[in-house]
Design a protein around this motif. Structure first.
Motif, PDB file in Angstrom:
ATOM      1  N   GLY A   1      45.440  45.212  45.414  1.00 36.76           N
ATOM      2  CA  GLY A   1      46.313  45.624  46.503  1.00 36.76           C
ATOM      3  C   GLY A   1      45.538  46.177  47.689  1.00 36.76           C
ATOM      4  O   GLY A   1      44.532  46.863  47.526  1.00 36.76           O
ATOM      5  N   SER A   2      46.006  45.870  48.887  1.00 35.23           N
ATOM      6  CA  SER A   2      45.406  46.390  50.115  1.00 35.23           C
ATOM      7  C   SER A   2      46.477  46.447  51.191  1.00 35.23           C
ATOM      8  O   SER A   2      47.619  46.034  50.975  1.00 35.23           O
ATOM      9  N   CYS A   3      46.106  46.939  52.361  1.00 38.58           N
ATOM     10  CA  CYS A   3      47.056  46.959  53.478  1.00 38.58           C
ATOM     11  C   CYS A   3      47.254  45.579  54.081  1.00 38.58           C
ATOM     12  O   CYS A   3      48.229  45.352  54.801  1.00 38.58           O
TER      13      CYS A   3
ATOM     14  N   PRO B   1      50.463  49.593  46.759  1.00 42.53           N
ATOM     15  CA  PRO B   1      51.299  49.205  47.891  1.00 42.53           C
ATOM     16  C   PRO B   1      50.452  49.250  49.163  1.00 42.53           C
ATOM     17  O   PRO B   1      49.372  49.856  49.174  1.00 42.53           O
ATOM     18  N   PRO B   2      50.893  48.626  50.257  1.00 38.97           N
ATOM     19  CA  PRO B   2      50.210  48.805  51.538  1.00 38.97           C
ATOM     20  C   PRO B   2      50.373  50.261  51.957  1.00 38.97           C
ATOM     21  O   PRO B   2      51.490  50.758  52.063  1.00 38.97           O
ATOM     22  N   PHE B   3      49.246  50.968  52.151  1.00 32.44           N
ATOM     23  CA  PHE B   3      49.297  52.422  52.181  1.00 32.44           C
ATOM     24  C   PHE B   3      49.011  53.054  53.539  1.00 32.44           C
ATOM     25  O   PHE B   3      49.043  54.278  53.665  1.00 32.44           O
TER      26      PHE B   3
ATOM     27  N   ARG C   1      50.526  38.060  36.907  1.00 33.43           N
ATOM     28  CA  ARG C   1      51.087  39.233  36.250  1.00 33.43           C
ATOM     29  C   ARG C   1      50.636  40.454  37.043  1.00 33.43           C
ATOM     30  O   ARG C   1      49.433  40.703  37.184  1.00 33.43           O
ATOM     31  N   ILE C   2      51.596  41.217  37.557  1.00 32.33           N
ATOM     32  CA  ILE C   2      51.302  42.350  38.418  1.00 32.33           C
ATOM     33  C   ILE C   2      51.636  43.660  37.715  1.00 32.33           C
ATOM     34  O   ILE C   2      52.735  43.836  37.190  1.00 32.33           O
ATOM     35  N   TYR C   3      50.662  44.580  37.726  1.00 30.90           N
ATOM     36  CA  TYR C   3      50.857  45.967  37.328  1.00 30.90           C
ATOM     37  C   TYR C   3      50.879  46.789  38.617  1.00 30.90           C
ATOM     38  O   TYR C   3      49.885  46.838  39.344  1.00 30.90           O
ATOM     39  N   LEU C   4      52.001  47.384  38.921  1.00 27.81           N
ATOM     40  CA  LEU C   4      52.117  48.202  40.117  1.00 27.81           C
ATOM     41  C   LEU C   4      51.269  49.466  39.976  1.00 27.81           C
ATOM     42  O   LEU C   4      51.045  49.962  38.863  1.00 27.81           O
ATOM     43  N   TYR C   5      50.805  49.990  41.102  1.00 31.74           N
ATOM     44  CA  TYR C   5      49.959  51.184  41.094  1.00 31.74           C
ATOM     45  C   TYR C   5      50.643  52.265  41.920  1.00 31.74           C
ATOM     46  O   TYR C   5      50.677  52.215  43.144  1.00 31.74           O
TER      47      TYR C   5
ATOM     48  N   GLN D   1      50.225  58.117  49.410  1.00 31.22           N
ATOM     49  CA  GLN D   1      51.356  58.692  50.163  1.00 31.22           C
ATOM     50  C   GLN D   1      52.496  57.689  50.350  1.00 31.22           C
ATOM     51  O   GLN D   1      53.329  57.839  51.248  1.00 31.22           O
ATOM     52  N   VAL D   2      52.496  56.641  49.538  1.00 28.75           N
ATOM     53  CA  VAL D   2      53.562  55.628  49.554  1.00 28.75           C
ATOM     54  C   VAL D   2      54.038  55.477  48.111  1.00 28.75           C
ATOM     55  O   VAL D   2      53.449  54.726  47.328  1.00 28.75           O
TER      56      VAL D   2
END
Length: 311
Positions: free
Chosen positions: A82-84, A108-110, A137-141, A148-149
């Motif tokens: 994940g990145s912005c 998430p885009p942070f 397959r995505i593991y959310l972070y 801060q998101v």
């Protein structure tokens, strides 16, 4: 229930070693990854404690390819992708899929704060549609203290409803056990894997029906953390958890990433392990000595080869 994407219950956001010019030290990176695997810990490369946001896209892609070429199996890898940047996230996620990785861990885009669930849903949906691969397959972070998101339960429900085979788990580094517990109660019966972001919550997470932990200090104390992951139903599990907490507390008395790298340097005899990329700062000699004293008081040593021991 859909079969889980992997069976490990302890993963490490793998530290990234650097050379004196701050380029990556490829040999030691591979060696550290192999050591973690030998201690039964999976490789969540490019996490917070990997200094991932100080690594450019091309470098991350090259390091994935390096690990696979060294003989490490894709199933043992859960890269942070994940990145912005939407396109950077898509590109790195595709590299991970092609390498056979078990899944990707996705921030998430942070950069923009106060964004809506609608905006986050659109971001993650764009990732899925653009990658367009049934293997994704995505593991959310979830790490609101840093990013801060936050990722809400409502957002996760919506993503799961739209893409039930893609969003398969989450790393919760919020530090709020009530939220972790709510995630487990809401989603674990569906096969959704909830990982705590610290081994402090490992026993509680497993007892509640969660998947385990993805923890920084698995870089330096992998054997003991993995041991609790394997024996959490034994009668001494609470004692094991308390021992892990004491070691964690020793590291948390210092800046975490420099502290772990200084400990790895001391254990291996390779001072280059102490190097961090700016804006982080290497741990001072005095602080490193204080840390080693604190660890020694707990009977902890990684040993000459980096092998963790806690007596």
């Amino acid at each position: 229930m859909k079969e889980k994407a992997n069976k490990r219950n302890v993963w490490s956001p793998v530290m990234t070693p650097f050379m004196s010019d701050l380029s990556t030290d490829d040999q030691r990176f591979v060696e550290h990854c192999q050591w973690l695997l030998n201690n039964h810990v999976g490789l969540a490369i490019f996490g917070t404690n990997s200094e991932a946001n100080s690594l450019p896209l091309a470098e991350k892609q090259r390091l994935i390819e390096l690990l696979v070429a060294s003989g490490i199996q894709g199933a043992d890898l859960m890269p942070g992708t994940g990145s912005c940047s939407l396109e950077d996230t898509v590109s790195l996620t595709r590299t991970a899929i092609e390498a056979g990785c078990s899944g990707v861990l996705m921030l998430p885009p942070f950069y923009y704060k106060g964004v809506s669930d609608e905006g986050l849903f659109n971001y993650f949906s764009q990732i899925v549609e653009r990658v367009n691969d049934s293997r994704l397959r995505i593991y959310l972070y979830h790490i609101p203290p840093v990013a801060q998101v936050p990722l809400s339960i409502e957002l996760i429900e919506r993503l799961r409803q739209r893409y039930p085979d893609v969003f398969v788990g989450i790393k919760d580094s919020g530090g709020d056990w009530t939220f972790t517990q709510a995630l487990i109660e809401r989603f674990s019966s569906e096969g959704f894997e909830v990982y705590a972001g610290s081994e402090r919550f490992l026993l509680d997470t497993l007892r509640a029906g969660g998947a385990g932990c993805i923890s920084a200090t698995a870089n330096v104390n992998p054997k003991a953390i993995a041991e609790l992951g394997a024996t959490w139903q034994n009668s001494d599990a609470d004692d094991q958890q308390q021992a892990l907490n004491r070691i964690r507390s020793a590291f948390e008395g210092f800046p975490m990433i420099p502290a772990m790298k200084a400990t790895k340097a001391q254990a291996t005899g390779h001072n280059g392990w102490r190097l961090v990329r700016p804006p982080l700062v290497n741990l001072s000699d005095g602080a490193a000595n204080d840390l080693q004293k604190a660890l020694a008081e707990e009977g902890f040593s990684m040993g000459a080869t980096g092998r963790s021991v806690a007596e």
